[in-house]
Design an enzyme around this catalytic site. Structure first.
Site, PDB file in Angstrom:
ATOM      1  N   ARG A 142       0.884  -1.273   0.034  1.00 18.93           N
ATOM      2  CA  ARG A 142       0.151   0.075  -0.167  1.00 18.93           C
ATOM      3  C   ARG A 142       0.786   1.210   0.045  1.00 18.93           C
ATOM      4  O   ARG A 142       0.529   2.078  -0.631  1.00 18.93           O
ATOM      5  CB  ARG A 142      -0.895   0.124   1.247  1.00 18.93           C
ATOM      6  CG  ARG A 142      -1.812  -0.629   1.268  1.00 18.93           C
ATOM      7  CD  ARG A 142      -3.056  -0.707   2.403  1.00 18.93           C
ATOM      8  NE  ARG A 142      -3.593  -1.854   2.511  1.00 18.93           N
ATOM      9  CZ  ARG A 142      -5.039  -1.972   2.792  1.00 18.93           C
ATOM     10  NH1 ARG A 142      -5.451  -1.058   3.367  1.00 18.93           N
ATOM     11  NH2 ARG A 142      -5.541  -3.259   3.028  1.00 18.93           N
ATOM     12  N   LYS A 184       3.477 -18.780   8.061  1.00 15.49           N
ATOM     13  CA  LYS A 184       2.851 -18.770   9.189  1.00 15.49           C
ATOM     14  C   LYS A 184       2.685 -17.390   9.809  1.00 15.49           C
ATOM     15  O   LYS A 184       3.648 -16.334   9.215  1.00 15.49           O
ATOM     16  CB  LYS A 184       3.744 -19.644  10.302  1.00 15.49           C
ATOM     17  CG  LYS A 184       5.103 -18.979  10.514  1.00 15.49           C
ATOM     18  CD  LYS A 184       5.925 -19.915  11.564  1.00 15.49           C
ATOM     19  CE  LYS A 184       5.687 -19.574  12.899  1.00 15.49           C
ATOM     20  NZ  LYS A 184       6.433 -18.373  13.188  1.00 15.49           N
ATOM     21  N   HIS A 203       9.992 -22.477   7.046  1.00 13.71           N
ATOM     22  CA  HIS A 203      11.357 -22.351   6.833  1.00 13.71           C
ATOM     23  C   HIS A 203      12.609 -23.286   7.413  1.00 13.71           C
ATOM     24  O   HIS A 203      13.420 -23.258   6.795  1.00 13.71           O
ATOM     25  CB  HIS A 203      11.720 -20.718   6.953  1.00 13.71           C
ATOM     26  CG  HIS A 203      12.157 -20.517   8.319  1.00 13.71           C
ATOM     27  ND1 HIS A 203      11.308 -19.997   9.243  1.00 13.71           N
ATOM     28  CD2 HIS A 203      13.393 -20.184   8.812  1.00 13.71           C
ATOM     29  CE1 HIS A 203      11.857 -19.720  10.383  1.00 13.71           C
ATOM     30  NE2 HIS A 203      13.136 -19.646  10.080  1.00 13.71           N
ATOM     31  N   LYS A 251      16.030 -25.701   5.806  1.00 14.74           N
ATOM     32  CA  LYS A 251      17.577 -25.683   6.318  1.00 14.74           C
ATOM     33  C   LYS A 251      18.426 -26.673   5.758  1.00 14.74           C
ATOM     34  O   LYS A 251      17.834 -27.841   5.934  1.00 14.74           O
ATOM     35  CB  LYS A 251      17.416 -25.358   7.857  1.00 14.74           C
ATOM     36  CG  LYS A 251      16.959 -24.055   8.201  1.00 14.74           C
ATOM     37  CD  LYS A 251      17.193 -23.812   9.685  1.00 14.74           C
ATOM     38  CE  LYS A 251      16.224 -22.524  10.275  1.00 14.74           C
ATOM     39  NZ  LYS A 251      17.088 -21.233  10.572  1.00 14.74           N
ATOM     40  N   GLU A 275      17.063 -19.216  21.143  1.00 13.13           N
ATOM     41  CA  GLU A 275      17.403 -17.947  20.103  1.00 13.13           C
ATOM     42  C   GLU A 275      17.892 -17.039  21.613  1.00 13.13           C
ATOM     43  O   GLU A 275      17.621 -17.127  22.570  1.00 13.13           O
ATOM     44  CB  GLU A 275      16.018 -17.300  19.974  1.00 13.13           C
ATOM     45  CG  GLU A 275      15.653 -18.239  18.707  1.00 13.13           C
ATOM     46  CD  GLU A 275      14.403 -17.439  18.093  1.00 13.13           C
ATOM     47  OE1 GLU A 275      14.634 -16.770  17.094  1.00 13.13           O
ATOM     48  OE2 GLU A 275      13.243 -17.641  18.611  1.00 13.13           O
ATOM     49  N   ASP A 322       4.376 -19.997  18.384  1.00 15.90           N
ATOM     50  CA  ASP A 322       5.370 -19.388  17.331  1.00 15.90           C
ATOM     51  C   ASP A 322       6.299 -20.194  16.982  1.00 15.90           C
ATOM     52  O   ASP A 322       6.793 -20.164  15.645  1.00 15.90           O
ATOM     53  CB  ASP A 322       6.138 -17.981  18.032  1.00 15.90           C
ATOM     54  CG  ASP A 322       7.066 -17.383  17.325  1.00 15.90           C
ATOM     55  OD1 ASP A 322       6.567 -16.906  16.012  1.00 15.90           O
ATOM     56  OD2 ASP A 322       8.198 -17.102  17.681  1.00 15.90           O
ATOM     57  N   HIS A 330       7.744 -25.120  13.914  1.00 16.78           N
ATOM     58  CA  HIS A 330       9.259 -25.689  13.516  1.00 16.78           C
ATOM     59  C   HIS A 330       9.523 -26.737  14.216  1.00 16.78           C
ATOM     60  O   HIS A 330      10.364 -27.867  13.810  1.00 16.78           O
ATOM     61  CB  HIS A 330      10.436 -24.538  13.781  1.00 16.78           C
ATOM     62  CG  HIS A 330       9.876 -23.353  13.328  1.00 16.78           C
ATOM     63  ND1 HIS A 330       9.323 -22.976  11.876  1.00 16.78           N
ATOM     64  CD2 HIS A 330      10.121 -22.004  13.684  1.00 16.78           C
ATOM     65  CE1 HIS A 330       9.244 -21.893  11.565  1.00 16.78           C
ATOM     66  NE2 HIS A 330       9.652 -20.947  12.658  1.00 16.78           N
ATOM     67  N   LYS A 334      13.307 -17.817  23.668  1.00 20.39           N
ATOM     68  CA  LYS A 334      13.910 -16.579  23.402  1.00 20.39           C
ATOM     69  C   LYS A 334      14.942 -16.049  24.754  1.00 20.39           C
ATOM     70  O   LYS A 334      14.662 -16.423  25.938  1.00 20.39           O
ATOM     71  CB  LYS A 334      12.831 -15.428  23.333  1.00 20.39           C
ATOM     72  CG  LYS A 334      11.789 -15.603  22.218  1.00 20.39           C
ATOM     73  CD  LYS A 334      12.247 -14.640  20.875  1.00 20.39           C
ATOM     74  CE  LYS A 334      11.162 -14.980  19.866  1.00 20.39           C
ATOM     75  NZ  LYS A 334      11.802 -15.493  18.626  1.00 20.39           N
TER      76      LYS A 334
HETATM   77  C1  BG6 Z   1      10.149 -17.578  13.268  1.00 18.41           C
HETATM   78  C2  BG6 Z   1       9.662 -16.903  14.592  1.00 18.41           C
HETATM   79  O1  BG6 Z   1       9.174 -18.419  12.409  1.00 18.41           O
HETATM   80  O2  BG6 Z   1      11.175 -17.976  13.450  1.00 18.41           O
HETATM   81  C3  BG6 Z   1      10.648 -16.006  15.145  1.00 18.41           C
HETATM   82  O3  BG6 Z   1       8.203 -16.400  14.319  1.00 18.41           O
HETATM   83  C4  BG6 Z   1      11.889 -16.566  15.099  1.00 18.41           C
HETATM   84  O4  BG6 Z   1      10.049 -15.906  16.466  1.00 18.41           O
HETATM   85  C5  BG6 Z   1      12.410 -17.243  13.800  1.00 18.41           C
HETATM   86  O5  BG6 Z   1      12.711 -16.078  15.963  1.00 18.41           O
HETATM   87  C6  BG6 Z   1      13.522 -18.009  13.931  1.00 18.41           C
HETATM   88  O6  BG6 Z   1      13.777 -18.476  12.845  1.00 18.41           O
HETATM   89  P1  BG6 Z   1      15.627 -18.556  12.441  1.00 18.41           P
HETATM   90  O7  BG6 Z   1      15.780 -19.293  11.172  1.00 18.41           O
HETATM   91  O8  BG6 Z   1      16.322 -17.460  12.862  1.00 18.41           O
HETATM   92  O9  BG6 Z   1      15.952 -19.745  13.524  1.00 18.41           O
END
Ligand code: BG6
Length: 482
Positions: free
Chosen positions: A43, A140, A170, A174, A208, A227, A232, A332
């Protein structure tokens, strides 16, 4: 086949950080043609020049080389269109101006929140953009429970066939996750050991160091369970635990993953109380730098009880895995960024080495996804020298990519290329997502019934003490690699 790409949400974080760099890397690798049109719609009113300047700035920020003729030529493939993608008229105009050749395949990437998937898809349909030779990619969060997923999915499948919908996770892109499939199914020696006779336990950790700052509101609605675990971690678990598929064909692989999800033992209140841990970080330090607690992040609501850490002991009720715990944890603001699968094997049935065996840990297969990509087999062998009672030591067979000079492509490169090739093997089918939500919903509902609140952990640690207790109770400990 000639293909064009349409990115809806084309000026957003995901597009700038991941999609354009991945498409450029594919072009550099000779995977896509210079005549592919990449149309970005958003937009925001931006000129073409302001848009490409922004794409360049984000790429440079990631260390990309933007001075080359190749980069300039890539920018020439990008077209920015400022419009409301939920309006049929605007989408018709877009089709007429940039995407009118219906002989070309079309990949549409919805890099937007799911709330606008339905209006965008209807607008595309009304504008005549929906056709047989197109595919749609969605990210997602695909809902926040089974019901909301079903509603999002119904909107998509009202317009597209299931084989046109590519649901990205994603983590499946990997390199090490795919390498795990190769390691499992291309080597004769591993598969016979890959079961409850020889495997003691499996640990999956996705740690993370970043916090939720910057997207606090979004994160707070989801929490670590929705999340990270629902998608994942469960997808990784499927790749570790699935039966060998008959072929590498998309549905063969996805059928096997789906079976694993349906064998996950459903959790009742008692199991949830015993086998799950929620945590939330408080202020601490990471790599020597002080960081705020979750409730002190910018934009935080001070009363939030959202979990930023989850640990779960999961069980898979089938012949292969009965009795083998799968310990999952993610959070996190943990000590460092690290994602690892650890398969711990049972001890030999009878040790002739006495106490030494207990002191030198046994056999483990370590599959690290990040920060570096490693597959390592830890074994015991003899310590060199004249020691009298055959002293043992633990040594590693290291299959890391870096050791042979190859670097792994980014997950988005792999997955975008698979969409362009029309190969959905590494994308998640609707029934898998449903099954994952079913399992997660039961845990969330039990947490609500039991009034569970997260236990605090200090940023920079490895999570709350209850996560250690969860595994210690079984006489085991989390593997923490150096
Ligand atoms: C995302 C989450 O799907 O994956 C994030 O929403 C997270 O919160 C991220 O930080 C982690 O991805 P990667 O590839 O950096 O481990």
């Amino acid at each position: 086949m000639k293909t064009d790409v349409l990115v809806v949400g084309g000026e957003g974080d995901l597009a700038l950080r991941k999609l354009y760099p991945a498409l450029f890397a594919l072009r550099q690798g000779g995977w896509i043609d210079g005549d592919m049109r990449i149309v970005a719609v958003a937009r925001k009113s931006l000129t073409q020049e302001a848009f490409t300047t922004q794409v360049t700035a984000w790429y440079a920020d990631q260390g990309g080389e933007t001075g080359s003729a190749e980069w300039q030529s890539f920018l020439g493939q990008l077209v920015y269109a400022s419009l409301d993608a939920t309006t049929a008229d605007a989408m018709s105009e877009l089709r007429r101006r940039h995407l009118s050749d219906s002989e070309r395949e079309l990949v549409v990437y919805l890099a937007t929140p799911p709330q606008i998937f339905a209006p965008v898809c209807h607008a595309m349909d009304a504008a005549g953009l929906v056709r047989d030779n197109m595919r749609i990619v969605v990210e997602k969060p695909l809902g926040d429970d089974l019901e909301s997923f079903r509603s999002i999915n119904a909107d998509l499948t009202a317009i597209f066939r299931e084989d046109q919908v590519f649901r990205i996770d994603h983590y499946l892109g990997k390199e090490t996750v795919q390498n795990l499939m190769a390691t499992r199914f291309a080597n004769a020696f591993l598969e016979p050991l890959w079961n409850n006779r020889y495997v003691d336990n499996v640990q999956i950790t996705v740690a993370e160091s970043i916090g939720a700052g910057g997207r606090w509101d979004f994160y707070d609605r989801a929490g670590a369970m929705r999340d990270m675990v629902q998608n994942h971690l469960l997808q990784i678990l499927c790749i570790v635990a699935m039966e060998p598929p008959a072929h590498l064909a998309p549905d063969d692989v996805r059928n096997e993953k789906r079976k694993v999800l349906s064998c996950l033992r459903p959790m009742d209140d008692h199991i949830v109380r015993e086998n799950t841990v929620m945590g939330q970080y408080t202020a601490g330090a990471i790599g020597g730098k002080p960081v705020p607690g979750y409730l002190e992040e910018e934009g935080a609501s001070p009363k939030s009880v959202t979990e930023t850490f989850v640990a779960i002991k999961a069980e898979i009720d089938n012949w292969r895995w009965a009795g083998v715990p799968f310990y999952l944890r993610t959070g996190k603001r943990l000590q460092r960024r690290m994602a690892e699968i650890v398969v711990e094997f049972k001890d030999v049935p009878h040790s002739i080495f006495g106490q030494q065996m207990a002191q030198c840990c046994g056999n483990r297969l370590i599959i690290r996804l990040q920060p570096d990509e490693i597959i390592r087999l830890e074994m015991l062998n003899k310590q060199p020298g004249l020691g009298e009672d055959l002293p043992l030591r633990s040594v590693s067979l290291d299959l890391s990519f870096q050791s042979d000079g190859e670097s792994a492509p980014d997950a988005y490169q792999r997955l975008l290329l698979d969409v362009l090739r029309n190969n959905p093997t590494l994308f998640v089918r609707a029934d898998e997502v449903e099954q994952a939500w079913r399992w997660i919903d039961r845990i969330q509902e039990a947490w609500a019934r039991l009034g569970r609140h997260p236990q605090h952990y200090i940023a920079g640690s490895w999570g709350p003490s209850a996560a250690y207790a969860l595994i210690a109770r079984d006489g085991r400990s989390w593997y923490e690699s150096a």
